[in-house]
Design a protein around this motif. Structure first.
Motif, PDB file in Angstrom:
ATOM      1  N   GLU A 217       0.894  -1.392  -0.108  1.00 49.36           N
ATOM      2  CA  GLU A 217       0.012  -0.094   0.031  1.00 49.36           C
ATOM      3  C   GLU A 217       0.806   1.302  -0.090  1.00 49.36           C
ATOM      4  N   ARG A 218       2.006   1.408   0.784  1.00 46.78           N
ATOM      5  CA  ARG A 218       2.828   2.433   0.965  1.00 46.78           C
ATOM      6  C   ARG A 218       3.611   2.562  -0.523  1.00 46.78           C
ATOM      7  N   LEU A 219       4.005   1.541  -1.041  1.00 49.97           N
ATOM      8  CA  LEU A 219       4.921   1.856  -2.213  1.00 49.97           C
ATOM      9  C   LEU A 219       3.748   2.073  -3.520  1.00 49.97           C
ATOM     10  N   THR A 220       2.495   1.831  -3.319  1.00 47.27           N
ATOM     11  CA  THR A 220       1.476   2.111  -4.447  1.00 47.27           C
ATOM     12  C   THR A 220       1.487   3.633  -4.323  1.00 47.27           C
ATOM     13  N   GLN A 221       1.396   4.364  -3.215  1.00 45.95           N
ATOM     14  CA  GLN A 221       0.964   5.471  -2.930  1.00 45.95           C
ATOM     15  C   GLN A 221       2.235   6.188  -3.409  1.00 45.95           C
ATOM     16  N   GLN A 222       3.397   5.659  -3.177  1.00 47.70           N
ATOM     17  CA  GLN A 222       4.662   6.654  -3.196  1.00 47.70           C
ATOM     18  C   GLN A 222       4.837   6.701  -4.790  1.00 47.70           C
ATOM     19  N   TYR A 223       4.479   5.620  -5.378  1.00 53.20           N
ATOM     20  CA  TYR A 223       4.548   5.363  -7.008  1.00 53.20           C
ATOM     21  C   TYR A 223       3.578   6.336  -7.611  1.00 53.20           C
ATOM     22  N   ALA A 224       2.514   6.439  -7.225  1.00 55.31           N
ATOM     23  CA  ALA A 224       1.522   7.490  -7.726  1.00 55.31           C
ATOM     24  C   ALA A 224       1.977   8.839  -7.463  1.00 55.31           C
ATOM     25  N   ILE A 225       2.499   9.268  -6.522  1.00 48.07           N
ATOM     26  CA  ILE A 225       3.185  10.679  -6.286  1.00 48.07           C
ATOM     27  C   ILE A 225       4.287  10.647  -7.216  1.00 48.07           C
ATOM     28  N   ALA A 226       5.121   9.929  -7.203  1.00 49.13           N
ATOM     29  CA  ALA A 226       6.410   9.967  -7.996  1.00 49.13           C
ATOM     30  C   ALA A 226       5.890  10.246  -9.575  1.00 49.13           C
ATOM     31  N   ALA A 227       4.963   9.538  -9.930  1.00 49.33           N
ATOM     32  CA  ALA A 227       4.514   9.443 -11.052  1.00 49.33           C
ATOM     33  C   ALA A 227       3.805  10.772 -11.642  1.00 49.33           C
ATOM     34  N   ALA A 228       3.028  11.361 -10.516  1.00 46.75           N
ATOM     35  CA  ALA A 228       2.436  12.704 -10.645  1.00 46.75           C
ATOM     36  C   ALA A 228       3.336  13.712 -10.873  1.00 46.75           C
ATOM     37  N   GLN A 229       4.622  13.697 -10.116  1.00 56.88           N
ATOM     38  CA  GLN A 229       5.651  14.476 -10.201  1.00 56.88           C
ATOM     39  C   GLN A 229       6.441  14.264 -11.354  1.00 56.88           C
TER      40      GLN A 229
END
Length: 345
Positions: A217-229
């Protein structure tokens, strides 16, 4: 038919009146002889105890049964018919008879030579004849011992009731000890399995996999943030961690479930082992004593009046049979003479 019955009854009375002297002499002599013999029979005295079996004598079930309460497993719960029947073999055990033989020197007391062939069997048979153990109609167990000495009969009854605790506790302790050893071995085996599983979990954690669900769950959230940035380096790093979780996560989850189940089973074995240890080391009374025995102040055998009545009745019947046979023989020649006279006519 009624006339014939009356005639037969009247004939029997006539026959008894005819031989009244012999009947009176023989019956009178029998009364005197049987009375004298009854005084020669050594009187016996009996002591009796009345006990009830408990529903269970397992200490762990009685004291540690709060989670699954059952009123039939309370310390004061009386046994059903099945438990009562199961107690009877303990009271009839050879170990109790051996204890009686040893304590009271019964071989010498009954004048039985156990070194001769059949001597031991005769001794046990004598004890069984003097011991009465039976279930009453109300579900209790009656324990009686008879002897020429009322004090000895009382002491032997008291010992049989007391030794019941010793015999039954010994048997139950042996079984509890066997269960304890089995559970101990099982716990050792489970502990080795848990140690092996923990080693595998530690090896998987060395790859950075600790909690598959939380990390995913944590890595999925971080990946989404990194992709948005638009942070490509972060996305690659996160993807690499996700690949590691995907590679080892299923194994880690499987080992963690296995470790949980093993730990749960280990706790159950530990609980059962402690229960077995309590049953193995604790001495618990295995009966409720309702009536304690006491030294008898009146003999129960022989019944002099019963001996006299039965002896006299048997003598009367036997005498009647003999007299009937004698009279039949005496009348036989008269019948032959009558038959000869008829043929001459």
């Amino acid at each position: 038919m009624e006339k014939q019955d009356k005639y037969n009854a009247f004939s029997l009375l006539q026959f008894m009146w005819k031989w009244r002297k012999w009947l009176l002499i023989i019956c009178g002599a029998t009364v005197l002889i049987s009375t004298a013999c009854s005084f020669l029979v050594r009187p016996r005295f009996k002591s009796t105890a009345m006990i009830y079996a408990p529903r269970t004598s397992s200490v762990s079930k009685i004291l540690l049964n709060e989670q699954n309460y059952n009123e039939r497993l309370e310390i004061k719960a009386l046994a059903t018919v099945d438990e009562t029947e199961q107690m009877l073999p303990f009271l009839n055990a050879v170990a109790i008879k051996d204890s009686l033989i040893e304590k009271y020197k019964l071989a010498e007391y009954y004048n039985i030579d156990v070194t001769k062939k059949g001597g031991q069997t005769k001794l046990y048979k004598t004890i069984r004849n003097n011991m009465t153990i039976k279930r009453t109609e109300y579900g209790a167990i009656s324990v009686s011992m008879s002897d020429w000495d009322p004090q000895r009969a009382y002491q032997m009854t008291l010992d049989v009731v007391r030794w019941l605790d010793t015999i039954k506790n010994r048997v139950e302790h042996e079984r509890a000890e066997a269960a304890y050893i089995i559970l101990q071995n099982q716990m050792d085996s489970v502990e080795r399995e848990i140690a092996a599983v923990n080693d595998s979990i530690q090896a998987l954690m060395a790859h950075g996999v600790f909690d598959v669900k939380t990390q995913s769950e944590r890595l999925t959230q971080q990946y989404a943030i990194a992709a948005a940035q638009g942070n490509t380096a972060a996305m690659q790093r996160i993807q690499k961690e996700q690949d590691t979780i995907a590679k080892y996560g299923a194994q880690l989850t499987s080992y963690q479930d296995l470790e949980y189940n093993f730990s749960k089973y280990h706790a159950l074995c530990k609980q059962k082992m402690l229960d077995a240890k309590m049953d193995m080391t604790t001495i618990m009374p295995v009966k409720f004593v309702i009536d304690n025995p006491f030294p008898a102040d009146k003999k129960f055998y022989p019944k002099k009046s019963l001996i006299v009545v039965i002896s006299t009745l048997c003598a009367f019947i036997l005498t009647m049979i003999v007299l009937l046979f004698i009279e039949r023989i005496e009348n036989q020649p008269n019948r032959r003479d009558t038959a000869a006279d008829t043929q001459d006519l």
